[in-house]
Write an enzyme that holds these catalytic residues in place. Sequence first.
Site, PDB file in Angstrom:
ATOM      1  N   ASP A 218     -25.186 -20.472  41.475  1.00 38.44           N
ATOM      2  CA  ASP A 218     -25.282 -20.187  42.895  1.00 38.44           C
ATOM      3  C   ASP A 218     -24.084 -19.334  43.331  1.00 38.44           C
ATOM      4  OD1 ASP A 218     -26.427 -20.810  45.621  1.00 38.44           O
ATOM      5  OD2 ASP A 218     -24.429 -21.680  45.859  1.00 38.44           O
TER       6      ASP A 218
ATOM      7  N   GLU B  45     -26.920 -15.671  40.566  1.00 44.21           N
ATOM      8  CA  GLU B  45     -27.294 -15.225  41.899  1.00 44.21           C
ATOM      9  C   GLU B  45     -26.203 -14.223  42.281  1.00 44.21           C
ATOM     10  OE1 GLU B  45     -28.635 -17.159  46.122  1.00 44.21           O
ATOM     11  OE2 GLU B  45     -26.730 -17.841  45.297  1.00 44.21           O
TER      12      GLU B  45
END
Length: 702
Positions: free
Chosen positions: A352, A388
């Site tokens: 993330d 990401e």
Amino acid sequence: MNTRAPMTVEIRPGRSHQLGAHFDGEGTNFAVFSENATRITLCLFSPDGRREEHRVDLPERNGAVWHGYVPGLVPGTLYGYRVDGPYEPSRGHRFNANKLLIDPYTRELRGAFSDHDATYGYDAAGGGDDLSFSASDSAPHVPKSVVSDPALFPLDARTLTCGHDGGLIYEAHVKGATMLNKGVEEDLRGTYDGMASDAMLDHLTRLGVAAVELLPVQALKSEPMLRDKGLVNYWGYNTIGFFAPEPRYFGPKGVAGFRAMVERFHKAGIEVILDVVYNHSAEGDQLGPTLSFKGFDNAAYYRLLDGQPRYYVNDTGCGNTLDTTHPFVLRMIMDSLRFWVQAMGVDGFRFDLATTLCRGRQGFDQHGSFLTALRQDPVLAGVKMIAEPWDIGPGGYQLGNFPPIFAEWNDRYRDTVRRFWRGDGHSAQDLGSALLGSADLFDQRGRRAWSSVNFAAAHDGFTLADTTAYVERHNEANGEHNHDGHHANHSDNFGVEGETDDPMILAGRKRRQRNILATVMLSQGTPMMLAGDEGGHSQGGNNNAYCQDNPTTWIDWDKLDQEQIAFTATLTNFRKAHPLVRQKCFLHGAKRASDGERDVAWMGFDGGPLNWRDPGLSSLCLVLRGCAEHPLGDAMDDTILLAFNREARTEVLVLPDPGRRQWVREIDTSQAEQSAVVMPVRRTRVAANSVAAFVLSKEVSE
């Protein structure tokens, strides 16, 4: 096994090389990091966690590691730490021994978090700012760390190590995927055990899923502002324990259920990828609680503002940013990754806000400490890495700039596919790049086509069904006056916002969903699907459902469209059967040595060249063959033609000369049910608003 701490506590210097609490058969060694503390006290609790029975200082310090060994201390013992040092927020120090701290390396937590004022290092109860000091004991209001039984976490797990083969990634939430599945035993719904139940495995196997990517499953805490609204952090992007499985998903097997889940997935040939959040913690900004890192050594764990260390760098948008340039913070992350691989058998990680992890003092750094550590680690060498590739900090959008070991979430692909099928101008040109793995972004430094993780919907944003049913977001239930969530969704509602019983609109929406699913599955790269999209799951237009732990996000399996599920499975089977749509190398139209044919060619529906300069271009075809630059490319005795017709009318398609073979149409999104149809002549029709896939038969016609 006895779970009580001894009545008297003897503590010895112990060992500093292994952080955390580790039982060796005769006692437990404790080791924690802090370079600015003046004293660290080990606190032992009663089995129910309510009584603090002993306090003993860690007697030894080697550099920044404090350690001690307690003979006779057995697994199951509950503990925490109190850390003394300067409370000087203006200098970045927030030590407060009144706050019980979670061991950053604990593998189990017992008890629940609360938002009691005592959990704050400053005087929150008295209305003070973060420069004030709280004398309240937080121990009754935080979970306790657990001395784990080594038998629960043996370092002998095995990953599947399937490699990047372009197989389907299925992004799912443990609770959301199982809570309303009647095929899952009731006491297993919402748990790790339920996630790997027969009902779930049967469905995933039918779909042809290669890997399940689980939303965060490391121990987390909901934000106070959500609890004030009666909501919770459902997605889980607010971690506080990087080694501990989140207890809210425990089933009958408890913590052991996680490894059992992974093993069941592996037996079914499905990999497990974890979405991990090492960019920030649940402690928030200067007004957040003191739960672990902030109390152990705030100035070391977090990136603080230059010249104003009272405040936190907030490149994550979550209040704080972990400092991955600090050796011990980096060590914690690397130790955590190795733990999930070696002890739990995890096959990969989706990072993330990965840009945050790769930031040095001057911003994103391809050669920074985090990426360097990953690339040299032998334990992690065989697992999948997915980035990401953005955060909200300066220069945070880094799509295409990660090292070759990474695949990357390609949000540009998502927007391109949505825009094309919505009918936006100039979108066909972008689609051409997307269909070939976004080579303009990724074809560098020896990267492979699987580097592009292609998706049309993910947890963050509209579901696939909502992309075809809503123009505007509908996030009122989140309690932020519908101001949260993405503004630009590149979506369409076919004339009616939300639910409708108009059969024409419903048919159009279903076809659009099939078109998008087919586009994703027929593109070069790594396809990813949000759980429920295979059957039309809707969140009622909520495109930021991070706090909706309820039927909004839970997949209602009884309402899923079974025809669409069957269609999705057909796409997956097609992808498996035809390596041409999942090649590792990028295709640039090079000629193959064996036959002089180009590995990829574009054409119009009339069989002639494609006019890329046409701003209204809406129909295009590409022919795929084995990669000319790949050693095995010429050996691919296969030819596929993909036709994309966005026009509102049926188009005549002139197929290339098949020679002594025949073209077979295997995919046609204008139909819900798929069947192979032999093309007797070169001229055929492609329905309005549809995708068709034609395969050149291997049999020679008479």
